[in-house]
Design a protein around this motif. Sequence first.
Motif, PDB file in Angstrom:
ATOM      1  N   LYS A  76       0.861  -1.193   0.000  1.00 43.10           N
ATOM      2  CA  LYS A  76       0.000   0.000   0.000  1.00 43.10           C
ATOM      3  C   LYS A  76       0.891   1.234   0.000  1.00 43.10           C
ATOM      4  CE  LYS A  76      -4.110   1.767   0.330  1.00 43.10           C
ATOM      5  NZ  LYS A  76      -4.918   1.788  -0.869  1.00 43.10           N
ATOM      6  N   TYR A  77       0.750   2.073  -0.970  1.00 44.93           N
ATOM      7  CA  TYR A  77       1.569   3.291  -1.135  1.00 44.93           C
ATOM      8  C   TYR A  77       3.071   2.950  -1.242  1.00 44.93           C
ATOM      9  CZ  TYR A  77      -2.698   4.908   1.253  1.00 44.93           C
ATOM     10  OH  TYR A  77      -3.997   5.109   1.665  1.00 44.93           O
ATOM     11  N   GLY A  78       3.411   1.743  -1.671  1.00 40.31           N
ATOM     12  CA  GLY A  78       4.819   1.338  -1.748  1.00 40.31           C
ATOM     13  C   GLY A  78       5.356   0.853  -0.418  1.00 40.31           C
ATOM     14  N   CYS A  79       4.457   0.624   0.541  1.00 38.19           N
ATOM     15  CA  CYS A  79       4.848   0.231   1.907  1.00 38.19           C
ATOM     16  C   CYS A  79       4.124  -1.069   2.266  1.00 38.19           C
ATOM     17  CB  CYS A  79       4.427   1.351   2.857  1.00 38.19           C
ATOM     18  SG  CYS A  79       4.926   1.144   4.572  1.00 38.19           S
ATOM     19  N   TYR A  80       4.565  -1.731   3.326  1.00 35.93           N
ATOM     20  CA  TYR A  80       3.781  -2.835   3.880  1.00 35.93           C
ATOM     21  C   TYR A  80       2.428  -2.268   4.296  1.00 35.93           C
ATOM     22  CZ  TYR A  80       8.568  -4.524   4.778  1.00 35.93           C
ATOM     23  OH  TYR A  80       9.883  -4.878   4.659  1.00 35.93           O
ATOM     24  N   ASP A  81       1.381  -3.065   4.239  1.00 38.58           N
ATOM     25  CA  ASP A  81       0.091  -2.608   4.731  1.00 38.58           C
ATOM     26  C   ASP A  81       0.089  -2.642   6.273  1.00 38.58           C
ATOM     27  OD1 ASP A  81      -2.439  -1.599   4.575  1.00 38.58           O
ATOM     28  OD2 ASP A  81      -3.379  -3.419   3.812  1.00 38.58           O
ATOM     29  N   GLU A 129       6.131   2.256  -9.829  1.00 36.67           N
ATOM     30  CA  GLU A 129       6.742   3.170  -8.864  1.00 36.67           C
ATOM     31  C   GLU A 129       6.634   2.597  -7.446  1.00 36.67           C
ATOM     32  OE1 GLU A 129       8.594   5.669  -9.305  1.00 36.67           O
ATOM     33  OE2 GLU A 129       8.676   6.479  -7.277  1.00 36.67           O
ATOM     34  N   GLU A 130       5.469   2.036  -7.130  1.00 37.41           N
ATOM     35  CA  GLU A 130       5.304   1.427  -5.800  1.00 37.41           C
ATOM     36  C   GLU A 130       6.242   0.224  -5.626  1.00 37.41           C
ATOM     37  OE1 GLU A 130       0.952   1.639  -4.015  1.00 37.41           O
ATOM     38  OE2 GLU A 130       0.900   1.125  -6.147  1.00 37.41           O
ATOM     39  N   LYS A 131       6.399  -0.552  -6.689  1.00 40.55           N
ATOM     40  CA  LYS A 131       7.331  -1.690  -6.606  1.00 40.55           C
ATOM     41  C   LYS A 131       8.746  -1.206  -6.312  1.00 40.55           C
ATOM     42  CE  LYS A 131       4.914  -4.892  -9.698  1.00 40.55           C
ATOM     43  NZ  LYS A 131       4.852  -5.503 -11.023  1.00 40.55           N
ATOM     44  N   HIS A 132       9.134  -0.133  -6.988  1.00 45.30           N
ATOM     45  CA  HIS A 132      10.472   0.426  -6.807  1.00 45.30           C
ATOM     46  C   HIS A 132      10.664   0.898  -5.360  1.00 45.30           C
ATOM     47  CE1 HIS A 132      14.159   2.487  -7.866  1.00 45.30           C
ATOM     48  NE2 HIS A 132      13.668   3.630  -7.413  1.00 45.30           N
ATOM     49  N   ILE A 133       9.658   1.596  -4.838  1.00 46.87           N
ATOM     50  CA  ILE A 133       9.746   2.091  -3.452  1.00 46.87           C
ATOM     51  C   ILE A 133       9.812   0.913  -2.482  1.00 46.87           C
ATOM     52  CG2 ILE A 133       8.490   3.350  -1.642  1.00 46.87           C
ATOM     53  CD1 ILE A 133       7.219   5.028  -3.953  1.00 46.87           C
ATOM     54  N   PHE A 134       8.971  -0.078  -2.717  1.00 45.00           N
ATOM     55  CA  PHE A 134       8.910  -1.234  -1.803  1.00 45.00           C
ATOM     56  C   PHE A 134      10.242  -1.986  -1.793  1.00 45.00           C
ATOM     57  CE2 PHE A 134       7.462  -5.532  -0.516  1.00 45.00           C
ATOM     58  CZ  PHE A 134       6.849  -5.207   0.682  1.00 45.00           C
ATOM     59  N   GLU A 135      10.832  -2.151  -2.978  1.00 47.57           N
ATOM     60  CA  GLU A 135      12.138  -2.832  -3.050  1.00 47.57           C
ATOM     61  C   GLU A 135      13.197  -2.042  -2.276  1.00 47.57           C
ATOM     62  OE1 GLU A 135      11.763  -5.257  -7.284  1.00 47.57           O
ATOM     63  OE2 GLU A 135      12.375  -3.155  -7.310  1.00 47.57           O
ATOM     64  N   ASN A 136      13.170  -0.724  -2.415  1.00 51.10           N
ATOM     65  CA  ASN A 136      14.123   0.100  -1.660  1.00 51.10           C
ATOM     66  C   ASN A 136      13.879   0.002  -0.154  1.00 51.10           C
ATOM     67  OD1 ASN A 136      15.480   1.032  -3.899  1.00 51.10           O
ATOM     68  ND2 ASN A 136      14.230   2.870  -4.116  1.00 51.10           N
ATOM     69  N   LEU A 137      12.605  -0.064   0.223  1.00 44.50           N
ATOM     70  CA  LEU A 137      12.268  -0.184   1.646  1.00 44.50           C
ATOM     71  C   LEU A 137      12.788  -1.501   2.217  1.00 44.50           C
ATOM     72  CD1 LEU A 137      10.764   0.512   4.271  1.00 44.50           C
ATOM     73  CD2 LEU A 137       8.663  -0.311   3.197  1.00 44.50           C
ATOM     74  N   VAL A 138      12.557  -2.582   1.491  1.00 46.74           N
ATOM     75  CA  VAL A 138      13.027  -3.892   1.975  1.00 46.74           C
ATOM     76  C   VAL A 138      14.559  -3.909   2.054  1.00 46.74           C
ATOM     77  CG1 VAL A 138      13.147  -6.356   1.472  1.00 46.74           C
ATOM     78  CG2 VAL A 138      10.995  -5.131   1.133  1.00 46.74           C
TER      79      VAL A 138
END
Lengths: 170, 182
Positions: A76-81, A129-138
């Motif tokens: 959600k929004y590139g973040c974990y829910d 874009e959300e996938k990119h953010i999520f990968e960076n977050l992980v």
Amino acid sequence: MQTLLLTDVQLMYSELPLHLQEAKIVDVQSANVSPCIGCYTCWIKTPGKCVFKDDAVQINRDIIQCETVIYISRVKYGCYDTPLKRILDRTNPIQQQLLRLHENEIHQVQRDVKQKDVIIIGYGDISDEEKHIFENLVARNALHMSYRNYQVIFCKKEGIAEVLKGISDS
Amino acid sequence: MEQVLLLNASPRSTESSSAIYLSHLETALKKQEVSCSSVTLSSDNHHELGDQLFHSDKVVMAFPLYADCIPSTLLSFWNYIEQQASEYNTRPKIYVVINCGYLEHTDNDIAISIVKQFCIQVGFEYGFALKIGSGEMIMTIPFKFMVIAKLKKMSKLICSEASTEDLYVQMPLGKKMFVKKE
């Protein structure tokens, strides 16, 4: 316990590959976990122990001891829910207040946590874009929480069982 | 008169660094005769704060970095906001004051990307952020003036609506000095 699986979708036992039928599975939607209130009691007053005596206490014990963790979360929004994020926010007790320099960045010192392989399955209608953010977050989580190896897999909600079947037990 | 909502979204509530930042920002905004309201997020005031948010022209959300991104308590509020958005035809402009415990202000960058996604998905215009490194310590030591100066600058930019890159501030220390000595 070798494998811990934290999921915000209910999984059918029969959908799991054989090696994951031995895993400890936690449904994060129904787990009784209060949000972290940032009191730092787990760092300062009672190191390693949270003021809340809820399901997060055992989940943290399991995270410390297991060798593989699989997280399943809607992105959600590139973040974990929220349900899984509530649990990740409560992992402060497994880290120390002390800081270390790692790859020229400042990170937390872990508290006797087993090195582990981590698989993160992010599902939903996720934009590039959300996938990119999520990968960076992980990747940031991996640095801070000393993951040995990690892998991010994206899929639709209905594709989760298929992704789990593709995860080998090696 | 333009309405600015200062939303403290720290899980530590009124005892937080975020509350202190917003207090300084409120003082700076009031000197410019801006009408401000200060509120603190909790699990049982989503409805009340959601209504205030949609009736404001600008909203400043202040929160700490939790596990490298947004605290779950704020994510939960955002989900509520997204569900309610269709009930309102107004959309405030969103500003952020974000702080992390680590020295580097750049640790906040991923969270800022997530804020921008939230804004896109709900239809809010993103203003800019003030990213604070070493946020837990910086207000208790002489470097506090650096944060206050940035908050004053933030207040002026919010009023003028000048476009800007995100602002940042952190303690002017080397990394080795900041961490534990082995």
